[in-house]
Motif scaffolding. Structure first.
Motif, short mmCIF file in Angstrom:
data_model
loop_
_atom_site.label_atom_id
_atom_site.label_comp_id
_atom_site.label_asym_id
_atom_site.label_seq_id
_atom_site.Cartn_x
_atom_site.Cartn_y
_atom_site.Cartn_z
N PRO A 38 0.83 -1.20 0.00
CA PRO A 38 0.00 0.00 0.00
C PRO A 38 0.88 1.26 0.00
CG PRO A 38 0.28 -0.75 2.25
CD PRO A 38 1.23 -1.57 1.39
N LEU A 39 1.87 1.29 -0.87
CA LEU A 39 2.93 2.30 -0.83
C LEU A 39 2.62 3.48 -1.76
CD1 LEU A 39 5.88 -0.27 -0.76
CD2 LEU A 39 4.78 0.84 1.18
N GLY A 179 3.21 3.55 3.64
CA GLY A 179 1.96 2.81 3.63
C GLY A 179 0.82 3.53 4.33
N LEU A 180 1.15 4.30 5.36
CA LEU A 180 0.11 4.99 6.12
C LEU A 180 -0.34 6.28 5.46
CD1 LEU A 180 1.42 4.34 9.74
CD2 LEU A 180 -0.51 3.24 8.58
N GLU A 181 0.32 6.69 4.37
CA GLU A 181 -0.18 7.82 3.58
C GLU A 181 -1.47 7.46 2.84
OE1 GLU A 181 3.20 8.78 1.07
OE2 GLU A 181 3.50 10.63 2.19
N ALA A 182 -1.68 6.17 2.63
CA ALA A 182 -2.91 5.72 1.97
C ALA A 182 -4.10 5.91 2.90
CB ALA A 182 -2.78 4.25 1.57
N SER A 183 -5.29 5.91 2.34
CA SER A 183 -6.49 5.92 3.18
C SER A 183 -6.80 4.50 3.64
CB SER A 183 -7.69 6.47 2.40
OG SER A 183 -8.07 5.58 1.36
N GLY A 184 -7.54 4.41 4.72
CA GLY A 184 -7.92 3.09 5.22
C GLY A 184 -8.82 2.36 4.25
#
Length: 269
Positions: A38-39, A179-184
């Protein structure tokens, strides 16, 4: 020739814009990079550095829902994601370019080649591509549970299975941040896509010369799938990375960059 970096947005739907980073836009030839789940395009930092210095134009795209791109609720299936890439290609007027996709980005690249008849692509590079299948139902259920309840823990587990070689704590933190820049919701939607969609029919429609690069120790997408792609894609070459897991673009970046360069220049056939 002086290098420059441009960052801009391309509209792919009325309400959806993708972020594009364009390094060395006057380069001799273009490589379009598609990141993995999820990068974001930033995962290719060690390719942008090298290939721009060799005179190439390096274009990185964040898929919808990831990186700096817009994060709509809808559109997380292979065909829509491939259509997004077609919109970027047309907006940038790309032609005779190299399409390079890692993991899920490799799967999107395959769907692009099949759905859009390889529009503008002269050569294809598949890096640990999530094809012809992605996640098992069991793996998907595990990640979906974490994505819904503890996404940072999910990213930690992704990092633990991603690399074969040792990574430093600072590098791991950087990786987690990507990876945490993506939305849930986009993170979860792509997990479902990787569980539910396959690319068996797409592989035989790939016509461009193709380089398949795959880590022998890949725990995310088994190396056996690279063999399967090699059998299904005409005009394909398989290069195993013997000291890599799912992240050969970083773990064996010198060899990776060398082999990709040789392939682009026609020295690897």
């Amino acid at each position: 020739m002086g290098e420059s970096m441009l960052g801009y947005y391309v509209r792919v739907e009325e309400d959806v814009h993708l972020y594009v980073e364009d390094l060395n836009p006057k380069g001799k030839r273009t490589i379009l990079f598609l990141h993995g789940w999820p990068l974001s395009h930033k995962q290719f930092e060690y390719q942008f550095n090298v290939f721009s210095s060799l005179g190439y134009r390096c274009v990185g795209v964040d898929w919808r829902g990831f990186g700096k791109s817009d994060k709509p609720i809808h559109g997380y299936h292979f065909s829509r994601l491939a259509d997004d890439i077609r919109s970027v290609v047309e907006a940038l007027q790309l032609d005779d370019f190299v399409l390079l996709g890692h993991s899920t980005g490799g799967a999107i690249a395959i769907r692009y080649m099949a759905r859009h008849q390889g529009f503008g692509v002269s050569k294809l590079v598949l890096v640990d591509a999530a094809a012809p299948v992605g996640f098992t139902a069991e793996t998907a259920e595990h990640f979906l549970n974490l994505a819904s309840n503890d996404r940072p823990k999910m990213m930690r587990e992704v990092a633990e299975s991603f690399f074969f070689q040792f990574i430093t704590r600072p590098f791991e933190e950087w990786f987690l941040h990507l990876g945490l820049e993506a939305s849930g919701w986009s993170t979860a939607a792509v997990i479902k896509m990787l569980r539910d969609e396959t690319l068996y029919d797409d592989l035989q429609k790939v016509q461009a010369p193709t380089l398949i690069v795959h880590g022998v120790h890949d725990q995310v997408i088994p190396f056996a799938q690279a063999d399967e792609m090699k059998q299904s894609i005409r005009h394909s070459i398989l290069v195993p990375l013997y000291y890599s897991g799912h992240g050969g673009f970083w773990e064996e970046r010198d060899r990776f960059n060398h082999e990709v360069h040789r392939f682009i220049e026609g020295e690897l056939t």
